[in-house]
Design an enzyme around this catalytic site. Sequence first.
Site, PDB file in Angstrom:
ATOM      1  N   SER A   1       0.813  -1.217   0.000  1.00 25.78           N
ATOM      2  CA  SER A   1       0.000   0.000   0.000  1.00 25.78           C
ATOM      3  C   SER A   1       0.850   1.272   0.000  1.00 25.78           C
ATOM      4  O   SER A   1       1.798   1.408   0.775  1.00 25.78           O
ATOM      5  CB  SER A   1      -0.925   0.024   1.220  1.00 25.78           C
ATOM      6  OG  SER A   1      -1.642   1.238   1.286  1.00 25.78           O
ATOM      7  N   LYS A  12     -13.772  -3.827   2.510  1.00 28.39           N
ATOM      8  CA  LYS A  12     -14.706  -2.777   2.095  1.00 28.39           C
ATOM      9  C   LYS A  12     -16.169  -3.148   2.294  1.00 28.39           C
ATOM     10  O   LYS A  12     -17.017  -2.265   2.456  1.00 28.39           O
ATOM     11  CB  LYS A  12     -14.451  -2.397   0.640  1.00 28.39           C
ATOM     12  CG  LYS A  12     -13.107  -1.721   0.412  1.00 28.39           C
ATOM     13  CD  LYS A  12     -12.935  -1.281  -1.024  1.00 28.39           C
ATOM     14  CE  LYS A  12     -11.610  -0.574  -1.228  1.00 28.39           C
ATOM     15  NZ  LYS A  12     -11.452  -0.056  -2.608  1.00 28.39           N
ATOM     16  N   ASN A  70     -14.576   2.483   2.239  1.00 29.69           N
ATOM     17  CA  ASN A  70     -13.111   2.503   2.258  1.00 29.69           C
ATOM     18  C   ASN A  70     -12.569   3.491   3.284  1.00 29.69           C
ATOM     19  O   ASN A  70     -11.357   3.645   3.394  1.00 29.69           O
ATOM     20  CB  ASN A  70     -12.542   2.833   0.867  1.00 29.69           C
ATOM     21  CG  ASN A  70     -12.583   4.313   0.550  1.00 29.69           C
ATOM     22  OD1 ASN A  70     -13.510   5.028   0.943  1.00 29.69           O
ATOM     23  ND2 ASN A  70     -11.578   4.800  -0.164  1.00 29.69           N
ATOM     24  N   GLY A 105     -16.812  -6.092  -9.294  1.00 31.75           N
ATOM     25  CA  GLY A 105     -16.714  -6.116  -7.838  1.00 31.75           C
ATOM     26  C   GLY A 105     -17.049  -4.794  -7.182  1.00 31.75           C
ATOM     27  O   GLY A 105     -17.724  -3.930  -7.762  1.00 31.75           O
ATOM     28  N   ARG A 163     -16.193 -11.326 -16.653  1.00 31.02           N
ATOM     29  CA  ARG A 163     -15.927 -12.697 -17.104  1.00 31.02           C
ATOM     30  C   ARG A 163     -17.205 -13.532 -17.019  1.00 31.02           C
ATOM     31  O   ARG A 163     -17.472 -14.362 -17.882  1.00 31.02           O
ATOM     32  CB  ARG A 163     -14.808 -13.320 -16.269  1.00 31.02           C
ATOM     33  CG  ARG A 163     -13.475 -12.625 -16.467  1.00 31.02           C
ATOM     34  CD  ARG A 163     -12.314 -13.411 -15.883  1.00 31.02           C
ATOM     35  NE  ARG A 163     -11.079 -12.631 -15.952  1.00 31.02           N
ATOM     36  CZ  ARG A 163     -10.342 -12.496 -17.035  1.00 31.02           C
ATOM     37  NH1 ARG A 163     -10.716 -13.084 -18.161  1.00 31.02           N
ATOM     38  NH2 ARG A 163      -9.243 -11.767 -17.019  1.00 31.02           N
ATOM     39  N   ALA A 209     -23.223 -12.647 -15.145  1.00 32.74           N
ATOM     40  CA  ALA A 209     -24.197 -12.776 -14.066  1.00 32.74           C
ATOM     41  C   ALA A 209     -23.725 -12.069 -12.797  1.00 32.74           C
ATOM     42  O   ALA A 209     -24.540 -11.599 -11.995  1.00 32.74           O
ATOM     43  CB  ALA A 209     -24.464 -14.253 -13.776  1.00 32.74           C
TER      44      ALA A 209
END
Length: 275
Positions: free
Chosen positions: A18, A69, A90, A129, A152, A155
């Site tokens: 990070s 998150k 976040n 996501g 990918r 759904a």
Amino acid sequence: MTTVVQHAGVLGSPIAHSLSPILHSAGYAACGLRDWRYGRREVTAGELAFVVGTLDDSWRGLSLTMPLKEVAFEVATTVSEVARSAGAINTLVRRADGGWDATNTDVTGLVASIAHVEHDGRARVLGSGATARSAVLALAEVGVEHLTIAARNPATARDAVALAEAVGMSASAIPLESWIEDPVRLVISTLPGTASVGVGGLLSEAGRDFVGMTVLDVVYADWPTPLARDVRRAGGEVISGLDMLVHQAAAQFELFTGVAAPVDAMMAAGRAALC
């Protein structure tokens, strides 16, 4: 007189990579906040509630990255509308009563990064996501009306599509391998760097250039990513994830300290760390 040190930090797993400590510390130095410290701590989703519960009143704010998150709702006293809509937190800001106000500054960072990009009302998000949901809100804020989510498994994009529709956009999901079909001028990729291998390669297979396309790749480490390289080779423009990272960190800095963030100093520190 004893000086009380104020603490903030970033939690997540993995966390060693990070840049947040570098960005926030650069901000403290630029603003003369000598009594502020910012660190990092490895925390899994199952550990978050315990860790947050052990922090004393010197802790003024927390930055959260994956995988925290979504579980952060469990420790929040209040949740901002933007965080609730994104389904992702976040940022935790310490309250006077010891609780935590939760929000999402990823949306702020995304808007700041793409506000200058011209578009025709259409945009595309790669991935489905938590960051993809933040991207949906950011795109709505800059005036996008028609959105496709390339995943990918289409759904998995149902939540992002539903969110886009809830904020007034028309939206649909498509397979990730179809992301360059019917090209749009503005794309936000929320794919991890390694996951973008092959995705950008579809540009060269298309047998045309993509001049006029701008892609914000939210990844900032190991830059440029395979996707960024492929977009540039195809004639498109790329915005590094560092832009988003710095602007979302600047928003956190102001929430934690109450001081206007020195964005230029924080950006310079981030660029130096990545050189």
